[in-house]
Design an enzyme around this catalytic site. Structure first.
Site, PDB file in Angstrom:
ATOM      1  N   GLU A 233      38.843  44.790  18.672  1.00  0.00           N
ATOM      2  CA  GLU A 233      39.484  44.657  17.124  1.00  0.00           C
ATOM      3  C   GLU A 233      40.024  46.007  17.077  1.00  0.00           C
ATOM      4  O   GLU A 233      39.468  47.151  16.786  1.00  0.00           O
ATOM      5  CB  GLU A 233      38.394  44.554  15.995  1.00  0.00           C
ATOM      6  CG  GLU A 233      39.310  43.887  14.739  1.00  0.00           C
ATOM      7  CD  GLU A 233      39.390  44.945  13.898  1.00  0.00           C
ATOM      8  OE1 GLU A 233      39.991  46.236  14.191  1.00  0.00           O
ATOM      9  OE2 GLU A 233      39.196  44.849  12.867  1.00  0.00           O
ATOM     10  N   CYS A 267      42.297  49.519   9.285  1.00  0.00           N
ATOM     11  CA  CYS A 267      43.307  48.785  10.147  1.00  0.00           C
ATOM     12  C   CYS A 267      44.090  47.601   9.445  1.00  0.00           C
ATOM     13  O   CYS A 267      44.993  46.998   9.907  1.00  0.00           O
ATOM     14  CB  CYS A 267      42.801  47.853  11.211  1.00  0.00           C
ATOM     15  SG  CYS A 267      41.664  49.441  12.436  1.00  0.00           S
TER      16      CYS A 267
END
Length: 462
Positions: A233, A267
């Site tokens: 990720e 993010c």
């Protein structure tokens, strides 16, 4: 001896130093994880759930003790830190309650008397994690991996050693109370340069990495060379598309919140605000008002909405991105200047008339910086949203049916229509392109850490 050093970003002062793991420490931890595998597997989902429920209970009971560690080591406002501890507890609880259903055998018709797929643990999973959500990301990795019957080893970011030790302590208490071996879950305070050797170690069967695209590429190359699965990720330059039929007040409220959670160090925060031309000026005015009203200050103060950037080098890079974008022709409507005084604070900053070739549109901005771009129409907005090397998450503000139709045309692992992009234990999360591969959370995430074994049973003969 190498040390992991934690600095309080609100003052710039060193608050903690922890020695890195020696080769002997690494061997001890991996051997314990290997030794615990069979016993942990054989406890079954009910036995493992007992431990995860205890982890959730301990997190909640000690939230007032645990949350300030995040505030101290990476500057998370205390109200957000308390919320993160609760979300981590929810994740542990969710997998304790749903892992059995997620991993139930699947009957598949074939020419056998019976054929099915069962989901078996891989072994020991290494989690390599960043600093920006220390407790949530640890449980996002650990809860599904452990409930699938794997053992886990946590390698946390070197700048949050106190958080890492506290997380390990929560698991140690739960494991001890249930009679499970301590090697089921351990923390390794590794130096960055020592991570590759641990991934290669025969006692590690898989790796989960959350962090930058650069770091993910390094982890992926080592794991691939060792023929071990990895879940990545990585970074994002998440687009937020606002079309002319959007509810502008609701959009402005949510976009501003998304951009400043954790001082913008997320993010999945909205980073590129792509606005259809007819409502551009109206939305920008609303965004400016909301950003200007935010309280920046001491993250220990419950009234603070925007705390400091986690490190000096990260603030310097953020300011470079702002100044380069302004020099290329973007208008700075708010913020954009380094403040005086101690700590690594950066003001909420609004950049308008940003174009695709500017730094703030090309790079991931990790801070409270909002880059607004114009789009002539919905098709142009969609093209701009996909004009990035990243593909983590996105959001669309428009009529719901139209937004759902657009979601399938956006290159991202998750799309929110008329809402904030967030992670949820019930739903899969992950990216495409340079934002990574594999999924975490939900029923999809737990299956990243299993051997999907096909069983074919023929008739008895004789």
């Amino acid at each position: 001896m190498t040390m992991l050093i934690a600095t309080d970003p609100s003052t710039g002062e060193v608050v903690r130093q922890v020695p890195t793991a020696t080769p002997g420490d690494v061997d001890t931890v991996l051997a314990a994880a290997e030794d615990a595998r069979a016993q942990w597997r054989d406890r079954g989902t009910d036995g493992r759930a007992q431990v995860l429920h205890a982890v959730a209970a301990d997190l909640r009971a000690r939230a007032e003790e645990l949350a300030p560690l995040m505030t101290q080591e990476m500057g998370k406002p205390i109200t957000e830190a308390l919320g993160e501890v609760e979300k981590a507890a929810w994740c542990a609880e969710h997998y304790a309650e749903h892992a059995a259903a997620y991993l139930a055998p699947e009957e598949i018709a074939s020419d056998a008397t019976r054929s099915y797929v069962q989901h078996l643990p891989l072994g020991t999973v290494l989690g390599v994690l960043p600093w920006n959500a220390p407790f949530w990301l640890a449980l996002r990795f650990a809860a599904p991996a452990l409930m699938a019957g794997n053992t886990g080893v946590l390698k946390h970011d070197p700048h949050v050693p106190g958080c890492a030790e506290a997380i390990a302590d929560v698991f140690a208490r739960a494991l001890s109370a249930s009679g499970a071996p301590p090697g089921v879950f351990s923390h390794l305070p590794l130096a960055t340069e020592d991570v590759a050797a641990v991934i290669r170690d025969r006692r590690v069967q898989a790796v989960s990495f959350t962090g930058s695209s650069r770091g993910g590429a390094a982890v992926a190359s080592v794991a691939a060379a060792a023929i071990k699965p990895a879940v990545l990720e990585l970074g994002g330059s998440d687009p937020c598309v606002v079309l002319a039929d959007a509810d502008l007040d609701a959009a402005a409220d949510t976009i501003a919140l998304s951009r400043i959670i954790n001082a913008g160090q997320s993010c999945i925060a909205a980073k590129r605000i792509i606005v259809e031309e007819p409502v551009h000026d109206a939305l920008v005015g609303r965004l400016r008002d909301r950003l200007a009203a935010l309280k920046v200050g001491d993250p220990r103060d419950p009234a603070t909405q925007v705390g400091p950037i986690a490190r000096a080098d990260l603030r310097e890079n953020l300011h470079r991105q702002v100044t380069e974008t302004a020099a290329a022709g973007a208008r700075v409507l708010l913020g954009g200047e380094l403040p005086d005084g101690p700590g690594y604070y950066y003001p909420p900053t609004l950049l308008d008339d940003v174009t695709a070739d500017m730094t703030a549109a090309c790079e991931e901005t990790f801070g409270p910086v909002m880059a607004v771009m114009r789009a002539a129409d919905a098709d142009a907005a969609l093209a701009a949203a996909n004009d990035t090397e990243y593909g983590l998450a996105a959001s669309v503000w428009t009529e719901p049916g139209r937004g759902e139709a657009m979601a399938g045309r956006i290159d991202a692992g998750q799309v929110s229509v008329n809402g904030i992009v967030k992670t949820d234990p019930r739903l899969p999360s992950g990216g495409v392109k340079r934002s990574g591969y594999g999924r975490e959370l939900g029923p999809h995430g737990i299956k990243e850490f299993v051997n999907v074994q096909q069983v074919w049973v023929g008739p008895r003969r004789g």
